[in-house]
Motif scaffolding. Structure first.
Motif, mmCIF file in Angstrom:
data_model
loop_
_atom_site.group_PDB
_atom_site.id
_atom_site.type_symbol
_atom_site.label_atom_id
_atom_site.label_comp_id
_atom_site.label_asym_id
_atom_site.label_seq_id
_atom_site.Cartn_x
_atom_site.Cartn_y
_atom_site.Cartn_z
ATOM 1 N N ILE A 87 36.390 60.999 12.257
ATOM 2 C CA ILE A 87 34.995 60.574 12.057
ATOM 3 C C ILE A 87 34.694 60.388 10.565
ATOM 4 O O ILE A 87 33.584 60.578 10.109
ATOM 5 C CB ILE A 87 34.003 61.532 12.740
ATOM 6 N N GLY A 95 37.185 56.531 14.236
ATOM 7 C CA GLY A 95 36.901 56.339 15.660
ATOM 8 C C GLY A 95 38.111 56.471 16.561
ATOM 9 O O GLY A 95 37.987 56.386 17.774
ATOM 10 N N TRP A 97 41.354 58.656 18.182
ATOM 11 C CA TRP A 97 41.596 60.042 18.552
ATOM 12 C C TRP A 97 43.079 60.272 18.809
ATOM 13 O O TRP A 97 43.825 59.349 19.113
ATOM 14 C CB TRP A 97 40.767 60.425 19.779
ATOM 15 N N ILE A 145 29.564 65.480 19.376
ATOM 16 C CA ILE A 145 29.665 64.127 19.915
ATOM 17 C C ILE A 145 30.012 64.250 21.390
ATOM 18 O O ILE A 145 30.798 65.120 21.792
ATOM 19 C CB ILE A 145 30.750 63.315 19.176
ATOM 20 N N ASP A 149 32.269 59.871 25.536
ATOM 21 C CA ASP A 149 31.707 58.692 24.874
ATOM 22 C C ASP A 149 32.532 57.444 25.195
ATOM 23 O O ASP A 149 33.768 57.452 25.076
ATOM 24 C CB ASP A 149 31.679 58.916 23.356
ATOM 25 N N LEU A 152 34.659 55.966 22.220
ATOM 26 C CA LEU A 152 35.877 56.720 21.904
ATOM 27 C C LEU A 152 36.915 56.575 23.013
ATOM 28 O O LEU A 152 38.111 56.521 22.745
ATOM 29 C CB LEU A 152 35.559 58.200 21.676
ATOM 30 N N PHE A 175 28.825 58.527 19.989
ATOM 31 C CA PHE A 175 29.558 58.313 18.735
ATOM 32 C C PHE A 175 28.841 57.325 17.826
ATOM 33 O O PHE A 175 28.719 57.551 16.624
ATOM 34 C CB PHE A 175 30.979 57.849 19.045
ATOM 35 N N VAL A 180 28.275 61.000 10.637
ATOM 36 C CA VAL A 180 29.705 61.130 10.365
ATOM 37 C C VAL A 180 29.939 61.280 8.870
ATOM 38 O O VAL A 180 29.022 61.187 8.069
ATOM 39 C CB VAL A 180 30.495 59.919 10.932
#
Length: 182
Positions: A87, A95, A97, A145, A149, A152, A175, A180
């Motif tokens: 983030i 953005g 993961w 968050i 989402d 994400l 998100f 952030v």
């Protein structure tokens, strides 16, 4: 300790050397010198935390906007799916993961520097989750968050039932609307 880079720069999985035989096993769970060498900088931890959760509990995606925490996480009992979300707006992986299974049998650890949201989902009957942080817990700076989402699009494992969430986690921010890091 073996450090394995992930697709997100700065996030590492760490695999300790495990010495085992019929009596059990031994591993060095933390060594400051080896850890600093693996991450390429000197990191100071200020707090150790331990949580126990039952199957289906999902905690996250948490972060502290001020007093941002780097986290070194591991599981000593059970199995979890652990997630770090970049983030940092200035990051080329903003953005994105990374998720991995942490368990009492693989002994793997995950390091995420400050600038990441973090969450985990318990896959076993229960799990003991331990983490070291680089900053003290500051609830006034904590943010959350939404775990599910759409932007994400985290691929959480399916255990056949919806996750069990705290009130805070069930009210996580989208998100696109979250505060952030720059």
């Amino acid at each position: 300790m073996k450090a394995v880079k992930t697709a997100i720069p700065g996030v590492l999985t760490l695999e300790p050397k495990v010495f085992g035989d019929a009596r059990g096993f031994f591993l060095e769970s933390f060594n400051q010198r080896a850890f600093n060498e693996a991450v390429g900088e000197t990191i100071e931890f200020v707090q150790d935390n331990h949580s126990r959760s039952s199957k289906g509990v999902l905690r996250g995606l948490h972060y502290q906007l001020q007093k941002a925490q780097g986290k070194l996480v591991r599981v000593t009992r059970g199995v979890v799916f652990d997630v770090a979300v970049d983030i940092r707006r200035s990051s080329p992986t903003f953005g994105q993961w990374f998720g991995t299974e942490l368990s009492e049998t693989n002994h793997r650890q995950l390091w995420m520097p400050a600038g990441f949201a973090h969450g985990f989902f318990v896959l076993s009957d229960s799990a003991d989750f331990l983490y070291k942080t680089t900053e003290y817990y500051a609830p006034e700076h904590e943010r959350c968050i939404a775990w599910n989402d759409d932007d994400l699009n985290i691929d959480w494992p399916d255990i056949g039932t919806p996750p069990q969430l705290s009130k805070k986690d069930s009210e996580g921010t989208a998100f696109k609307d979250a505060s952030v890091f720059d």
